[in-house]
Design a protein around this motif. Structure first.
Motif, PDB file in Angstrom:
ATOM      1  N   ARG A  12       0.722  -1.440  -0.134  1.00  0.00           N
ATOM      2  CA  ARG A  12      -0.061  -0.132  -0.016  1.00  0.00           C
ATOM      3  C   ARG A  12       0.921   1.320   0.222  1.00  0.00           C
ATOM      4  O   ARG A  12       1.732   1.496   1.075  1.00  0.00           O
ATOM      5  CB  ARG A  12      -0.640   0.173   1.463  1.00  0.00           C
ATOM      6  CG  ARG A  12      -1.644   1.100   1.717  1.00  0.00           C
ATOM      7  CD  ARG A  12      -3.045   1.249   2.597  1.00  0.00           C
ATOM      8  NE  ARG A  12      -1.657   0.835   3.901  1.00  0.00           N
ATOM      9  CZ  ARG A  12      -1.584   1.737   4.648  1.00  0.00           C
ATOM     10  NH1 ARG A  12      -1.508   3.319   4.643  1.00  0.00           N
ATOM     11  NH2 ARG A  12      -1.286   1.377   6.137  1.00  0.00           N
ATOM     12  N   THR A  13       0.782   2.419  -0.463  1.00  0.00           N
ATOM     13  CA  THR A  13       1.212   3.608  -0.829  1.00  0.00           C
ATOM     14  C   THR A  13       0.363   4.939  -0.540  1.00  0.00           C
ATOM     15  O   THR A  13      -0.664   4.693  -0.568  1.00  0.00           O
ATOM     16  CB  THR A  13       1.914   3.525  -2.825  1.00  0.00           C
ATOM     17  OG1 THR A  13       2.362   2.696  -3.245  1.00  0.00           O
ATOM     18  CG2 THR A  13       2.379   5.220  -2.909  1.00  0.00           C
ATOM     19  N   THR A  15       1.220   9.023   1.069  1.00  0.00           N
ATOM     20  CA  THR A  15       1.996  10.016   1.441  1.00  0.00           C
ATOM     21  C   THR A  15       1.928  11.144   2.450  1.00  0.00           C
ATOM     22  O   THR A  15       0.967  10.944   3.450  1.00  0.00           O
ATOM     23  CB  THR A  15       1.979  10.916  -0.342  1.00  0.00           C
ATOM     24  OG1 THR A  15       0.821  11.806  -0.178  1.00  0.00           O
ATOM     25  CG2 THR A  15       2.123  10.424  -1.714  1.00  0.00           C
ATOM     26  N   THR A  24       7.352  10.176  -0.376  1.00  0.00           N
ATOM     27  CA  THR A  24       5.568   8.509  -0.571  1.00  0.00           C
ATOM     28  C   THR A  24       6.827   7.716   0.127  1.00  0.00           C
ATOM     29  O   THR A  24       7.523   7.130   0.244  1.00  0.00           O
ATOM     30  CB  THR A  24       6.250   8.314  -2.072  1.00  0.00           C
ATOM     31  OG1 THR A  24       5.569   9.448  -2.779  1.00  0.00           O
ATOM     32  CG2 THR A  24       4.938   7.564  -2.652  1.00  0.00           C
ATOM     33  N   TYR A  25       5.557   6.561   0.974  1.00  0.00           N
ATOM     34  CA  TYR A  25       6.173   5.502   1.472  1.00  0.00           C
ATOM     35  C   TYR A  25       4.657   4.644   1.560  1.00  0.00           C
ATOM     36  O   TYR A  25       4.232   5.075   0.648  1.00  0.00           O
ATOM     37  CB  TYR A  25       6.049   5.964   2.831  1.00  0.00           C
ATOM     38  CG  TYR A  25       4.949   5.898   3.295  1.00  0.00           C
ATOM     39  CD1 TYR A  25       4.440   4.833   3.992  1.00  0.00           C
ATOM     40  CD2 TYR A  25       4.438   7.410   3.918  1.00  0.00           C
ATOM     41  CE1 TYR A  25       2.822   4.679   4.337  1.00  0.00           C
ATOM     42  CE2 TYR A  25       3.109   7.760   4.615  1.00  0.00           C
ATOM     43  CZ  TYR A  25       2.263   6.051   4.701  1.00  0.00           C
ATOM     44  OH  TYR A  25       0.648   6.309   5.367  1.00  0.00           O
ATOM     45  N   ASP A  26       6.096   3.425   1.501  1.00  0.00           N
ATOM     46  CA  ASP A  26       4.975   1.925   1.329  1.00  0.00           C
ATOM     47  C   ASP A  26       4.874   1.053   1.918  1.00  0.00           C
ATOM     48  O   ASP A  26       6.024   0.960   2.700  1.00  0.00           O
ATOM     49  CB  ASP A  26       5.791   1.052  -0.081  1.00  0.00           C
ATOM     50  CG  ASP A  26       6.074   2.098  -2.091  1.00  0.00           C
ATOM     51  OD1 ASP A  26       4.636   2.134  -2.022  1.00  0.00           O
ATOM     52  OD2 ASP A  26       6.753   1.676  -1.837  1.00  0.00           O
ATOM     53  N   TYR A  68      10.379   3.869   1.650  1.00  0.00           N
ATOM     54  CA  TYR A  68       9.679   5.478   1.427  1.00  0.00           C
ATOM     55  C   TYR A  68      11.190   6.400   0.112  1.00  0.00           C
ATOM     56  O   TYR A  68      12.066   4.942   0.314  1.00  0.00           O
ATOM     57  CB  TYR A  68      10.023   6.560   2.549  1.00  0.00           C
ATOM     58  CG  TYR A  68      10.902   7.080   3.226  1.00  0.00           C
ATOM     59  CD1 TYR A  68      11.997   6.764   3.135  1.00  0.00           C
ATOM     60  CD2 TYR A  68      10.544   8.242   3.047  1.00  0.00           C
ATOM     61  CE1 TYR A  68      13.427   7.327   3.451  1.00  0.00           C
ATOM     62  CE2 TYR A  68      11.837   9.503   3.903  1.00  0.00           C
ATOM     63  CZ  TYR A  68      12.548   9.000   3.460  1.00  0.00           C
ATOM     64  OH  TYR A  68      14.459   9.992   3.635  1.00  0.00           O
ATOM     65  N   ARG A  75      10.082   9.191  -6.675  1.00  0.00           N
ATOM     66  CA  ARG A  75       8.352   8.941  -7.086  1.00  0.00           C
ATOM     67  C   ARG A  75       7.936  10.626  -6.608  1.00  0.00           C
ATOM     68  O   ARG A  75       6.953  11.164  -6.408  1.00  0.00           O
ATOM     69  CB  ARG A  75       7.455   8.486  -6.682  1.00  0.00           C
ATOM     70  CG  ARG A  75       7.663   7.626  -7.544  1.00  0.00           C
ATOM     71  CD  ARG A  75       6.884   5.919  -6.299  1.00  0.00           C
ATOM     72  NE  ARG A  75       7.488   5.713  -4.892  1.00  0.00           N
ATOM     73  CZ  ARG A  75       7.164   4.484  -4.314  1.00  0.00           C
ATOM     74  NH1 ARG A  75       5.893   4.144  -4.106  1.00  0.00           N
ATOM     75  NH2 ARG A  75       8.021   4.668  -3.119  1.00  0.00           N
TER      76      ARG A  75
END
Length: 298
Positions: A12-13, A15, A24-26, A68, A75
């Motif tokens: 899941r991404t 910000t 942006t982090y995942d 991230y 990104r």
């Protein structure tokens, strides 16, 4: 027998932040599975972005993993302004706060290179947001005996970027970070390396948004707050690669460890020992991940 592929971990991404400060982090896996004994693991670098940690993340299926893109990289929005360790620390804190709002915190952190500098800056003032931190080869020059010569070489790289662009600057940067041992007072008297030697062009395309150069040399001017870091005790692990040959980054890590009265914790491989083909580089990812598991569980 039919071989089956390992299950795909959902990602899941999201910000945090706005404008040029947006990051942006995942989240790999389910944050709801994090426990005090197996908290979410935040893998981070700088300027290395989330794509550099794919192999290492795949070794941690026992917990959710967070990666991230640092400010200005991958990104995220681009800009030309320098980026400080304090700004990166604020961004990391914002990601961790977002995770905490979802019930996952404090977190474990593995931070590499410039990311190690940034996480050290964070835990100096916010130690409670982490359970354990592994800072791998933070390239600070401030505790080294050749600090002035090293910082002069860093400043020369940045000046070259401003006047001549990425290729000439990156050639100097690579030569500097590969240099083993102390930087002497005649270092800058050497002929400038040819960008073609590293597969790069000497032409200047006019852009000045490269995230590495935006962090440089501010990252190397990070002054550790040793009193604040000492408070973390064995929750802070300062690490370096067994295959690193006295280059700037491992020397920086060793200088912090020694100033804290401890030995550098040795990991397999070199500065990129966790890489498994990312950026065309392969370290010792299986052994590196096993070592990280052991250090986090100690």
């Amino acid at each position: 027998m039919t071989e089956t592929s390992p299950p795909t971990v959902p990602v899941r991404t999201a910000t945090v932040g706005e404008g040029a400060a947006a990051v942006t982090y995942d989240v790999h896996g389910d944050l709801g599975t994090a426990t005090p004994e197996r908290p979410a693991l935040f893998l981070l670098g700088s300027p290395m972005d989330a794509s550099g940690f794919a192999t290492l993340a795949s070794h941690f299926t026992d917990r959710p993993v967070v990666t991230y893109d640092p400010r200005g990289a991958a990104r995220n929005p681009t800009d030309t302004a320098p980026i400080t360790a304090d700004e990166h620390a604020s961004d990391i804190a914002a990601v961790i706060a977002a995770l905490a709002e979802q019930g996952a915190g404090p977190v474990d952190v593995f931070a590499s290179s410039g990311g190690a500098v940034n996480i050290l800056r964070l835990v100096e003032t916010h130690p409670d947001v982490v359970r354990r931190v592994v800072a791998h080869e933070p390239p600070t020059a401030m505790l080294l005996p050749d600090r002035d010569h090293l910082l002069a070489a860093c400043a020369d790289v940045k000046a070259t970027y401003e006047t001549s662009g990425q290729g000439p600057a990156m050639a100097k940067f690579i030569a500097l970070v590969m240099h083993s041992g102390e930087v002497t007072d005649d270092y800058l008297d050497r002929p400038a390396p040819d960008p073609a030697q590293f597969g790069m062009s000497a032409d200047d395309d006019g852009t000045r948004t490269d995230p590495l150069m935006r962090n440089f040399p501010g990252c190397n001017r990070y002054q550790p707050d040793l009193d604040a870091l000492a408070v973390l005790g064995d929750r802070l692990v300062v690490a370096g690669g067994a295959g690193s040959h006295d280059e700037m980054a491992v020397r920086g890590g060793r200088s912090i460890a020694e100033a804290l009265g401890r030995e550098l914790t040795v990991f397999p491989g070199d500065h990129g020992g966790f890489l498994g083909g990312e950026y065309g580089q392969t370290g010792e990812p299986d052994a590196f991940a096993a070592r990280l598991h052991a250090v986090l569980d100690a």
